[in-house]
Write an enzyme that holds these catalytic residues in place. Structure first.
Site, short mmCIF file in Angstrom:
data_model
loop_
_atom_site.label_atom_id
_atom_site.label_comp_id
_atom_site.label_asym_id
_atom_site.label_seq_id
_atom_site.Cartn_x
_atom_site.Cartn_y
_atom_site.Cartn_z
CB VAL A 159 -0.86 -13.43 -0.71
CG1 VAL A 159 -0.20 -13.55 -2.08
CG2 VAL A 159 -2.37 -13.57 -0.85
CD GLU A 172 -1.88 -16.85 -4.89
OE1 GLU A 172 -0.72 -16.76 -5.30
OE2 GLU A 172 -2.51 -17.94 -4.89
CG LEU A 193 -3.66 -17.83 -1.54
CD1 LEU A 193 -4.44 -17.72 -0.24
CD2 LEU A 193 -2.18 -17.87 -1.25
CG PHE A 213 -18.39 -20.18 -3.86
CD1 PHE A 213 -18.09 -19.15 -2.99
CD2 PHE A 213 -17.39 -21.09 -4.17
CE1 PHE A 213 -16.83 -19.04 -2.42
CE2 PHE A 213 -16.13 -20.99 -3.62
CZ PHE A 213 -15.84 -19.96 -2.73
CB ALA A 226 -28.64 -19.59 1.80
CB CYS A 246 -10.57 -11.65 -0.98
SG CYS A 246 -8.82 -11.93 -0.67
NE ARG A 273 -7.13 -9.90 6.59
CZ ARG A 273 -6.10 -9.98 5.76
NH1 ARG A 273 -5.53 -8.88 5.32
NH2 ARG A 273 -5.64 -11.13 5.36
P1 NAD Z 1 -2.07 -9.16 4.58
O1 NAD Z 1 -2.72 -7.95 5.08
O2 NAD Z 1 -2.22 -10.46 5.33
O3 NAD Z 1 -0.51 -8.90 4.42
C1 NAD Z 1 0.02 -7.79 3.79
C2 NAD Z 1 1.45 -7.60 4.28
O4 NAD Z 1 2.03 -6.53 3.53
C3 NAD Z 1 1.55 -7.22 5.76
O5 NAD Z 1 2.43 -8.10 6.42
C4 NAD Z 1 2.13 -5.81 5.72
O6 NAD Z 1 2.97 -5.50 6.82
C5 NAD Z 1 2.91 -5.84 4.41
N1 NAD Z 1 3.23 -4.52 3.87
C6 NAD Z 1 2.48 -3.39 3.88
N2 NAD Z 1 3.15 -2.38 3.29
C7 NAD Z 1 4.34 -2.88 2.89
C8 NAD Z 1 5.48 -2.35 2.22
N3 NAD Z 1 5.49 -1.08 1.81
N4 NAD Z 1 6.53 -3.14 1.99
C9 NAD Z 1 6.51 -4.45 2.40
N5 NAD Z 1 5.48 -5.01 3.04
C10 NAD Z 1 4.41 -4.25 3.28
O7 NAD Z 1 -2.57 -9.35 3.08
P2 NAD Z 1 -2.90 -10.72 2.30
O8 NAD Z 1 -4.18 -11.29 2.80
O9 NAD Z 1 -1.69 -11.57 2.23
O10 NAD Z 1 -3.21 -10.11 0.85
C11 NAD Z 1 -2.19 -9.53 0.06
C12 NAD Z 1 -2.78 -9.23 -1.30
O11 NAD Z 1 -3.18 -10.44 -1.94
C13 NAD Z 1 -4.03 -8.35 -1.28
O12 NAD Z 1 -4.04 -7.56 -2.42
C14 NAD Z 1 -5.16 -9.36 -1.34
O13 NAD Z 1 -6.32 -8.82 -1.88
C15 NAD Z 1 -4.56 -10.40 -2.26
N6 NAD Z 1 -5.10 -11.75 -2.08
C16 NAD Z 1 -5.35 -12.23 -0.84
C17 NAD Z 1 -5.83 -13.53 -0.70
C18 NAD Z 1 -6.14 -14.08 0.67
O14 NAD Z 1 -6.82 -15.11 0.73
N7 NAD Z 1 -5.71 -13.46 1.77
C19 NAD Z 1 -6.06 -14.32 -1.83
C20 NAD Z 1 -5.76 -13.82 -3.08
C21 NAD Z 1 -5.28 -12.52 -3.20
#
Ligand code: NAD
Length: 431
Positions: free
Chosen positions: A11, A151, A153, A252, A255, A263, A329
């Site tokens: 994200v 978000e 995406l 979506f 099956a 997520c 994941r």
């Molecule tokens: P991710 O695990 O890929 O990345 C998270 C990042 O945060 C890592 O690089 C980590 O090092 C960093 N981090 C952790 N603690 C930190 C701190 N204290 N300060 C600064 N950086 C720190 O996560 P993601 O997949 O990008 O998801 C992020 C959020 O967005 C989550 O809440 C997720 O649910 C949400 N989200 C994800 C998606 C997706 O498709 N991946 C879509 C929509 C929403």
């Protein structure tokens, strides 16, 4: 505008790059030093179609910078995005540790009015918690607003989704923050994308509502697939007819082997926890989750019904939780491979982009750089992720390479009749 993006995962990188590409000056902050130095040197730690080019362009233009310096990150901009991870904790809730760390740093180091924008997926009420932490950590009173900007995406289509979102949701009670956020997203308004301004709590709920709706559709179809199998129906025909109903729509309704990823699984569980914490019923989402857990075991059960797993060699095509991403994941492939390993099978695997990530978790697997090589002399093949490249392979060659022509098509990408005519023992889902 000057922005800080905290957290450089899927994200954060897409958000940072996307806003830089719109002409903003973006500083990305992470506590992971390796990731930040990789990014600063122009290397992307994630696979996301279309991202490399705009990432490099904006890095070269100096609009995109990376830091591990907390003070620089918190002081260099007026808008701070929280994009850190919110994984599942032991109780099945969203772990807000990283969000709290960022809020603490903002409170400690902020040097002027800030809009703190929460993009991480967080339970309703988190914006209030963030505001409280910022207040507690300030040494002098500096005004700020916390905004919820969930978000939506999709990994694999994240750049497109940033550029052409279906809608943008901004949850805020502050006119000032609303104006700043609307101005930041001005280019999207020009392209006709609706911006919905809601109160903070609604915005926080909207994100979980979206994921829960989609997960429910998947579990709905997976449960119906059992009825199709029991009665000689075909879930793909059922899905097609349902999808053509304008009230339902076609997305979506596949099956398969269950949803995975970073997520849906955690967000459904977090929603269940939040509902219960507020004294609400959660039985619909508990069923969605339970059906999904069961669906992850279906491929192995189906194989067991036609062969001896112990001492066999089984090939797996597709390791990422869905096509067009390297994210593994909560990928169903992980559960399936671990279960087969426990039952005494040797495992081969191939994935177009997720093998580097998978190697870190699956020491028992032999990985191959080619889908055909992965199946040579195997007793069965399971297709776990519906990558496009698996759809048009030479199935005669597949049959010749396999020791026994057993295929579990976990995503229903092949035609059962054609496969049976070719001589495969073909096992689909709900067909
Ligand atoms: P991710 O695990 O890929 O990345 C998270 C990042 O945060 C890592 O690089 C980590 O090092 C960093 N981090 C952790 N603690 C930190 C701190 N204290 N300060 C600064 N950086 C720190 O996560 P993601 O997949 O990008 O998801 C992020 C959020 O967005 C989550 O809440 C997720 O649910 C949400 N989200 C994800 C998606 C997706 O498709 N991946 C879509 C929509 C929403």
């Amino acid at each position: 505008m000057k922005l800080t993006v905290t957290g450089t995962g899927y994200v954060g990188i897409v958000t940072g790059t996307g806003f830089a590409n719109l002409g903003n000056d973006v500083m990305c902050f992470d506590i992971d030093r390796d990731k930040i130095s990789e990014l600063s040197e122009g290397r992307l730690p994630i696979y996301e179609p279309g991202l490399t080019e705009i990432f490099k362009r904006n890095l070269d233009a100096g609009r995109l910078r990376f830091t591990t310096d907390t003070v620089e990150a918190m002081q260099g901009s007026d808008i701070i995005f929280i994009c850190v991870g919110t994984p599942e904790n032991a109780a099945g809730e969203a772990d807000l540790t990283a969000v709290k760390q960022v809020a603490t740093a903002i409170g400690k180091y902020m040097n002027g009015y800030k809009v703190v924008v929460n993009k991480s997926t967080v339970p309703v009420g988190t914006a209030d918690m963030v505001a409280e932490i910022i207040n507690q950590n300030q040494t002098e009173e500096i005004p700020f607003d916390v905004v919820s900007n969930p978000e939506f995406l999709r990994e694999g289509a994240a750049v497109k989704d940033f550029e052409n979102p279906d809608r943008i949701v901004i949850g805020t009670d502050s006119k000032k923050a609303e104006e700043i956020m609307t101005s930041l997203y001005r280019s999207k308004i020009r392209t006709g994308r609706p911006i919905l301004i809601t109160n903070i709590r609604s915005a926080e709920i909207i994100k979980y509502a979206g994921n829960a709706m989609l997960a429910t559709r998947i579990s709905f179809m997976n449960q119906l697939s059992q009825l199709c199998e029991a009665t000689d129906g075909d879930i793909k025909d059922v899905a097609r007819a349902l999808g053509l109903d304008g009230r339902i729509g076609s997305r979506f309704l596949h099956a398969g082997l269950g949803y995975g990823g970073s997520c849906f699984p955690k967000d459904i569980k977090a929603l269940i926890s939040t509902l219960k914490q507020h004294g609400c019923d959660a039985d619909l989402f508990e069923a969605v989750h339970r059906i999904n857990e069961k669906q992850r075991t279906v491929a192995v059960k189906k194989l067991k019904a036609v062969m001896e797993i112990k001492d066999s060699t089984i090939a797996v095509w597709g390791l990422s939780f869905k096509p067009k991403t390297d994210d593994i994941r909560e990928a169903p492939a992980l559960t399936i491979i671990k279960d087969l390993h426990t039952l005494g099978a040797a495992l081969h695997a191939y994935d177009p982009v997720a093998m580097e990530n998978a190697k870190k978790e699956l020491a028992m697997v032999t990985f191959f750089e080619d889908p055909y090589e992965a199946i040579r002399d195997c007793d069965a093949l399971i297709v776990v992720t519906e990558w496009d490249e698996f759809r048009n392979l030479d199935m005669r060659a597949v049959k010749a390479l396999l020791k026994k022509p057993v295929i579990v098509d976990g995503r229903n990408i092949y035609d059962p009749e054609e496969m049976r005519t070719l001589g495969f023992t073909y096992i689909g889902i709900g067909r």
